[in-house]
Scaffold this active site. Sequence first.
Site, PDB file in Angstrom:
ATOM      1  N   ILE A  18      31.293   4.706  17.701  1.00  0.00           N
ATOM      2  CA  ILE A  18      31.773   3.837  18.774  1.00  0.00           C
ATOM      3  C   ILE A  18      33.232   4.217  18.977  1.00  0.00           C
ATOM      4  O   ILE A  18      34.010   4.284  18.027  1.00  0.00           O
ATOM      5  CB  ILE A  18      31.602   2.344  18.429  1.00  0.00           C
ATOM      6  CG1 ILE A  18      32.097   1.459  19.595  1.00  0.00           C
ATOM      7  CG2 ILE A  18      32.306   1.951  17.141  1.00  0.00           C
ATOM      8  CD1 ILE A  18      31.766  -0.031  19.430  1.00  0.00           C
ATOM      9  N   SER A  19      33.607   4.515  20.207  1.00  0.00           N
ATOM     10  CA  SER A  19      34.937   5.058  20.480  1.00  0.00           C
ATOM     11  C   SER A  19      36.041   4.064  20.140  1.00  0.00           C
ATOM     12  O   SER A  19      35.851   2.846  20.163  1.00  0.00           O
ATOM     13  CB  SER A  19      35.064   5.446  21.951  1.00  0.00           C
ATOM     14  OG  SER A  19      34.263   6.554  22.249  1.00  0.00           O
ATOM     15  N   GLN A  20      37.204   4.605  19.822  1.00  0.00           N
ATOM     16  CA  GLN A  20      38.403   3.799  19.638  1.00  0.00           C
ATOM     17  C   GLN A  20      38.687   3.038  20.941  1.00  0.00           C
ATOM     18  O   GLN A  20      38.649   3.624  22.022  1.00  0.00           O
ATOM     19  CB  GLN A  20      39.575   4.725  19.307  1.00  0.00           C
ATOM     20  CG  GLN A  20      40.900   4.030  19.112  1.00  0.00           C
ATOM     21  CD  GLN A  20      42.023   5.023  18.861  1.00  0.00           C
ATOM     22  OE1 GLN A  20      41.785   6.241  18.773  1.00  0.00           O
ATOM     23  NE2 GLN A  20      43.234   4.538  18.759  1.00  0.00           N
ATOM     24  N   ARG A  40      32.998  -6.599  21.046  1.00  0.00           N
ATOM     25  CA  ARG A  40      32.805  -5.316  20.366  1.00  0.00           C
ATOM     26  C   ARG A  40      32.062  -5.460  19.037  1.00  0.00           C
ATOM     27  O   ARG A  40      31.349  -4.549  18.614  1.00  0.00           O
ATOM     28  CB  ARG A  40      34.160  -4.637  20.153  1.00  0.00           C
ATOM     29  CG  ARG A  40      34.070  -3.179  19.657  1.00  0.00           C
ATOM     30  CD  ARG A  40      35.442  -2.531  19.635  1.00  0.00           C
ATOM     31  NE  ARG A  40      35.371  -1.105  19.342  1.00  0.00           N
ATOM     32  CZ  ARG A  40      35.863  -0.533  18.242  1.00  0.00           C
ATOM     33  NH1 ARG A  40      36.470  -1.270  17.336  1.00  0.00           N
ATOM     34  NH2 ARG A  40      35.771   0.770  18.053  1.00  0.00           N
TER      35      ARG A  40
END
EC number: 2.1.1.77
Length: 216
Positions: free
Chosen positions: A65-67, A39
């Site tokens: 950027i998504s959790q 990530r």
Amino acid sequence: MDFEDSFRYKGLRQRLVNEIRKKGITDERVLEAIGKVPRHLFMDKSFVNLAYKDQAFPIGEGQTISQPYTVAVQSSLLKVRPGEKVLEIGTGSGYQAAVLSEMGARVFSVERQSLLYQKTSRLLKSIGYRNIRLFLGDGYEGLPNFAPFDKIIVTAAVKNVPAALLLQLKTEGLLVVPLGEGSQTMTRIKRLTEDNFEQETFGEFAFVPMLKGIAK
């Protein structure tokens, strides 16, 4: 893959996986995929030291950027099997697409922001995700030339599911989407027949809104 991925990053990823597991994610294939995706490479350098916190972060162009927990929820609900064609609406950083790729999906992903599309295309190729095909386009239209899809995932909020996406879903296929304004309800839609759909809901989340057209 050709990139910097230290033992420290691997350890932080494992800690993240354990945290997501404690929050109720039980799909081991999803957890394994999140444990593999670096990530930190999908984030702005100023946020790299926070890459394995279970939080969303800005990635530019008004996007995030998504959790990781949210990525895990959507990926679990999608029930991806190896070899399936998955349409993703909203490529963003490419992190969600990479998780689906690690699960064996053939990912077709649409991004409306030209700069993000270019940046993410370069990144995914450079770190070895070659079974992800990126397209610059309007997510509301999907990718009719590549339909039908086994699964469809929408990573931005919509008030109503675009009809074009429902039409591009195979019979027995699943579509996962955050529905609503303000906060959204995570919703899974199954196509039962050509004209009949079944809908289930899975709690409240917060996403950026899905916009029409291609950004100039």
